[in-house]
Design a protein around this motif. Structure first.
Motif, PDB file in Angstrom:
ATOM      1  N   GLU A   1      47.306  32.947  29.047  1.00 43.58           N
ATOM      2  CA  GLU A   1      46.373  34.050  29.303  1.00 43.58           C
ATOM      3  C   GLU A   1      46.568  34.608  30.707  1.00 43.58           C
ATOM      4  O   GLU A   1      46.457  35.823  30.923  1.00 43.58           O
ATOM      5  CB  GLU A   1      44.938  33.567  29.099  1.00 43.58           C
ATOM      6  CG  GLU A   1      44.591  33.337  27.626  1.00 43.58           C
ATOM      7  CD  GLU A   1      43.249  32.668  27.441  1.00 43.58           C
ATOM      8  OE1 GLU A   1      42.724  32.084  28.427  1.00 43.58           O
ATOM      9  OE2 GLU A   1      42.703  32.719  26.320  1.00 43.58           O
ATOM     10  N   GLN A   2      46.874  33.728  31.669  1.00 41.10           N
ATOM     11  CA  GLN A   2      47.139  34.189  33.024  1.00 41.10           C
ATOM     12  C   GLN A   2      48.426  35.003  33.069  1.00 41.10           C
ATOM     13  O   GLN A   2      48.510  36.020  33.786  1.00 41.10           O
ATOM     14  CB  GLN A   2      47.228  33.000  33.984  1.00 41.10           C
ATOM     15  CG  GLN A   2      47.441  33.396  35.437  1.00 41.10           C
ATOM     16  CD  GLN A   2      46.350  34.305  35.958  1.00 41.10           C
ATOM     17  OE1 GLN A   2      45.164  33.979  35.862  1.00 41.10           O
ATOM     18  NE2 GLN A   2      46.735  35.454  36.510  1.00 41.10           N
ATOM     19  N   ARG A   3      49.434  34.592  32.315  1.00 36.63           N
ATOM     20  CA  ARG A   3      50.691  35.351  32.281  1.00 36.63           C
ATOM     21  C   ARG A   3      50.482  36.736  31.671  1.00 36.63           C
ATOM     22  O   ARG A   3      51.085  37.716  32.113  1.00 36.63           O
ATOM     23  CB  ARG A   3      51.756  34.572  31.510  1.00 36.63           C
ATOM     24  CG  ARG A   3      52.281  33.378  32.285  1.00 36.63           C
ATOM     25  CD  ARG A   3      53.346  32.593  31.566  1.00 36.63           C
ATOM     26  NE  ARG A   3      53.815  31.488  32.404  1.00 36.63           N
ATOM     27  CZ  ARG A   3      54.678  30.558  32.030  1.00 36.63           C
ATOM     28  NH1 ARG A   3      55.188  30.593  30.808  1.00 36.63           N
ATOM     29  NH2 ARG A   3      55.039  29.591  32.855  1.00 36.63           N
ATOM     30  N   VAL A   4      49.633  36.812  30.672  1.00 37.66           N
ATOM     31  CA  VAL A   4      49.329  38.121  30.089  1.00 37.66           C
ATOM     32  C   VAL A   4      48.561  38.973  31.092  1.00 37.66           C
ATOM     33  O   VAL A   4      48.807  40.177  31.219  1.00 37.66           O
ATOM     34  CB  VAL A   4      48.519  37.963  28.782  1.00 37.66           C
ATOM     35  CG1 VAL A   4      48.083  39.336  28.254  1.00 37.66           C
ATOM     36  CG2 VAL A   4      49.359  37.246  27.729  1.00 37.66           C
ATOM     37  N   GLU A   5      47.638  38.358  31.812  1.00 34.95           N
ATOM     38  CA  GLU A   5      46.887  39.096  32.832  1.00 34.95           C
ATOM     39  C   GLU A   5      47.832  39.593  33.931  1.00 34.95           C
ATOM     40  O   GLU A   5      47.685  40.732  34.415  1.00 34.95           O
ATOM     41  CB  GLU A   5      45.805  38.197  33.433  1.00 34.95           C
ATOM     42  CG  GLU A   5      44.941  38.871  34.494  1.00 34.95           C
ATOM     43  CD  GLU A   5      44.231  40.117  33.978  1.00 34.95           C
ATOM     44  OE1 GLU A   5      44.037  41.057  34.773  1.00 34.95           O
ATOM     45  OE2 GLU A   5      43.878  40.153  32.781  1.00 34.95           O
TER      46      GLU A   5
ATOM     47  N   GLU B   1      48.415  43.573  34.966  1.00 34.63           N
ATOM     48  CA  GLU B   1      48.326  44.095  36.329  1.00 34.63           C
ATOM     49  C   GLU B   1      49.612  44.798  36.745  1.00 34.63           C
ATOM     50  O   GLU B   1      49.584  45.873  37.346  1.00 34.63           O
ATOM     51  CB  GLU B   1      48.017  42.948  37.302  1.00 34.63           C
ATOM     52  CG  GLU B   1      46.627  42.369  37.138  1.00 34.63           C
ATOM     53  CD  GLU B   1      46.354  41.234  38.106  1.00 34.63           C
ATOM     54  OE1 GLU B   1      47.253  40.955  38.938  1.00 34.63           O
ATOM     55  OE2 GLU B   1      45.267  40.642  38.044  1.00 34.63           O
ATOM     56  N   SER B   2      50.755  44.196  36.422  1.00 35.87           N
ATOM     57  CA  SER B   2      52.027  44.805  36.818  1.00 35.87           C
ATOM     58  C   SER B   2      52.309  46.075  36.029  1.00 35.87           C
ATOM     59  O   SER B   2      52.968  46.988  36.527  1.00 35.87           O
ATOM     60  CB  SER B   2      53.173  43.806  36.620  1.00 35.87           C
ATOM     61  OG  SER B   2      53.331  43.475  35.249  1.00 35.87           O
ATOM     62  N   ALA B   3      51.786  46.154  34.805  1.00 41.42           N
ATOM     63  CA  ALA B   3      52.032  47.341  33.978  1.00 41.42           C
ATOM     64  C   ALA B   3      51.168  48.522  34.390  1.00 41.42           C
ATOM     65  O   ALA B   3      51.544  49.676  34.169  1.00 41.42           O
ATOM     66  CB  ALA B   3      51.772  47.016  32.505  1.00 41.42           C
TER      67      ALA B   3
ATOM     68  N   ASN C   1      43.137  53.285  35.739  1.00 37.13           N
ATOM     69  CA  ASN C   1      42.710  52.225  36.649  1.00 37.13           C
ATOM     70  C   ASN C   1      43.497  52.231  37.947  1.00 37.13           C
ATOM     71  O   ASN C   1      43.201  51.478  38.860  1.00 37.13           O
ATOM     72  CB  ASN C   1      42.875  50.864  35.967  1.00 37.13           C
ATOM     73  CG  ASN C   1      41.984  50.748  34.742  1.00 37.13           C
ATOM     74  OD1 ASN C   1      40.876  51.248  34.734  1.00 37.13           O
ATOM     75  ND2 ASN C   1      42.479  50.064  33.705  1.00 37.13           N
ATOM     76  N   SER C   2      44.556  53.037  38.007  1.00 37.04           N
ATOM     77  CA  SER C   2      45.413  53.031  39.176  1.00 37.04           C
ATOM     78  C   SER C   2      44.731  53.737  40.334  1.00 37.04           C
ATOM     79  O   SER C   2      44.127  54.793  40.163  1.00 37.04           O
ATOM     80  CB  SER C   2      46.731  53.739  38.849  1.00 37.04           C
ATOM     81  OG  SER C   2      47.465  53.946  40.026  1.00 37.04           O
TER      82      SER C   2
ATOM     83  N   ALA D   1      57.241  39.775  34.466  1.00 35.42           N
ATOM     84  CA  ALA D   1      55.968  39.376  33.856  1.00 35.42           C
ATOM     85  C   ALA D   1      56.028  39.521  32.341  1.00 35.42           C
ATOM     86  O   ALA D   1      55.498  38.684  31.596  1.00 35.42           O
ATOM     87  CB  ALA D   1      54.826  40.222  34.423  1.00 35.42           C
ATOM     88  N   PHE D   2      56.696  40.569  31.872  1.00 38.16           N
ATOM     89  CA  PHE D   2      56.839  40.777  30.421  1.00 38.16           C
ATOM     90  C   PHE D   2      57.651  39.658  29.781  1.00 38.16           C
ATOM     91  O   PHE D   2      57.253  39.087  28.761  1.00 38.16           O
ATOM     92  CB  PHE D   2      57.510  42.125  30.154  1.00 38.16           C
ATOM     93  CG  PHE D   2      57.962  42.294  28.731  1.00 38.16           C
ATOM     94  CD1 PHE D   2      57.045  42.563  27.724  1.00 38.16           C
ATOM     95  CD2 PHE D   2      59.300  42.162  28.389  1.00 38.16           C
ATOM     96  CE1 PHE D   2      57.458  42.696  26.403  1.00 38.16           C
ATOM     97  CE2 PHE D   2      59.726  42.293  27.081  1.00 38.16           C
ATOM     98  CZ  PHE D   2      58.797  42.559  26.075  1.00 38.16           C
TER      99      PHE D   2
END
Length: 428
Positions: free
Chosen positions: A72-76, A80-82, A118-119, A164-165
């Motif tokens: 779940e942290q990796r998806v988060e 964020e990076s996306a 959100n940016s 991250a992906f």
């Protein structure tokens, strides 16, 4: 096919110690000299099998719940990076469409697909940033199309968004497969209990099966796999989200050759998962595999599977294989990679992240991008080797029921890797 054989063939090697003692219980039903069943031995094995399968499930459930937090942290991190616009210094190659293939700079073009509400960066600022990056890319293209494309590949591979992906995608798909295997294992053993109780009734003329099955399912409801199935559905939803956040890749990315190297002894799902994930980097997978002699020199131990067997195991997952007859693979890699592929940038190297400073990295990284993927947790050739090829039953039994490190090696209560013999560590 007889069920006993089905149970054995569909059970992972490192999980067989946890499985129902189906064969021994069948033997107990025919144990007496007069052909009668040894009921005491049968129920001893029956009770032991319940204890083993319960321990297996509890260990897997605890691991799955804990690992889910990591995923779940990796998806988060990917979210964020996306949603964060890249800076000119870190450049996101998903913006490559802002510069057309015929060399148009594309100042002021906005890619609204990646402008997030959100940016903190406004659309105007983002447009100016794209314009500046377009100018930068135009200047690089002036130096030659191949150099520009190679640079784009490297920039993409190093971008936070892409990394991250890859880590989220590979970890989740691997975890999903692991849950599927655990659920299948539970279902197989549930069937084993049902079938052996039926054989007991038939052999002894009793009718205890229905009562025992009800008792079994009440005590070990996890055999139905409902909780893990629910978790797997959550993982599938996360995979869909991750796929929707995949960065836009530079032109030709999917057409590259992907090189990798390994030993692939005692071929297991960790090897499979890494090889399957390499398709994220290109369409044609080329794997180098160490021969038996170089394997021994590298690891100070003999292979369990000979070269021919290891090649047969790897080939279904790759497009081309080559053999490395040295502890140093560099010359073999140099001979496999064509000058044309290097010149056009149509190749890269990828492997698991368990060895970042792999042999030959300096030269490989000088001619092509290098990518890493996360390894499969709690899975390794060392674990299988210890369970099946340690010098005595006590060590094998310890390894089968031991906890494992991140790299899959079995450890004792103090965190030390279990030893294959009195003087040889499993990590050697």
């Amino acid at each position: 096919m007889k069920f006993g054989r089905t149970l054995r063939e569909k059970t992972l090697k490192e999980w067989r110690f946890y499985s129902v003692d189906y064969k021994l219980m069948k033997k107990a039903l025919k144990a007496n000299a007069d052909g009668g069943a040894n009921e005491e031995e049968f129920f001893r094995l029956y009770d032991e099998s319940q204890v083993k399968i319960a321990k297996f499930y509890q260990d897997k459930e605890n691991w799955a719940i804990g690992y889910m937090q990591t995923l779940e942290q990796r998806v988060e991190d990917l979210r964020e990076s996306a949603t964060s616009p890249p800076s000119p210094s870190t450049s996101c190659s998903s913006l490559s469409s802002s510069t057309s293939l015929d060399g148009d700079i594309g100042i002021g073009k906005l890619d609204m697909d990646i402008v997030s509400t959100n940016s903190p960066t406004s659309a105007i600022e983002f447009g100016l940033q794209q314009g500046l990056e377009g100018l930068e890319k135009h200047e690089r293209r002036e130096s030659g199309p191949n150099e520009w494309l190679k640079e784009e590949y490297r920039r993409m591979g190093k971008s936070k968004h892409f990394q991250a992906f890859i880590y989220a995608k590979k970890s989740l798909t691997t975890f999903e497969r692991e849950l599927e295997l655990v659920i299948e294992f539970l279902n197989l053993n549930e069937t084993a209990f049902f079938k052996i109780l039926k054989k007991f009734d038939k052999r002894t003329g009793s009718s205890i099966r229905e009562e025992k099955v009800a008792e079994l399912l009440e005590k070990h409801a996890f055999l139905k796999g409902d909780k893990l199935t629910e978790l797997k559905e959550s993982v599938s939803e996360l995979i869909d989200e991750v796929n929707s956040l995949k960065p836009r890749l530079p032109e030709g990315w999917e057409n590259r050759k992907v090189y990798t190297i390994g030993c692939f002894d005692l071929f297991h799902r960790g090897h499979q998962n890494v090889l399957l994930s390499l398709r994220e980097f290109g369409y044609f997978i080329v794997a180098g595999i160490h021969d038996d002699e170089s394997y021994f020199k590298l690891k100070n131990k003999y292979t369990i599977d000979n070269l021919e067997t290891r090649m047969q195991n790897v080939k279904p997952y790759v497009d081309q294989l080559f053999v490395i007859a040295s502890t140093d693979p560099l010359n073999y890699v140099k001979c496999m990679v064509s000058d044309q592929d290097i010149e056009t940038g149509s190749c890269c190297y990828a492997r698991g992240d368990d060895m970042l400073n792999f042999p030959g990295r300096e030269w490989i990284e000088s001619v092509m991008p290098v990518h890493f993927v996360p390894r499969t947790e709690a899975c390794s050739s060392t674990l299988i080797r210890t369970i099946y090829h340690a010098e005595n039953d006590e060590i094998r039994h310890k390894a089968a029921f031991a906890k494992t490190r991140y790299d899959g090696k079995p450890i004792d209560e103090n965190g030390n890797v279990l030893k294959l013999t009195a003087g040889v560590s499993a990590s050697s």
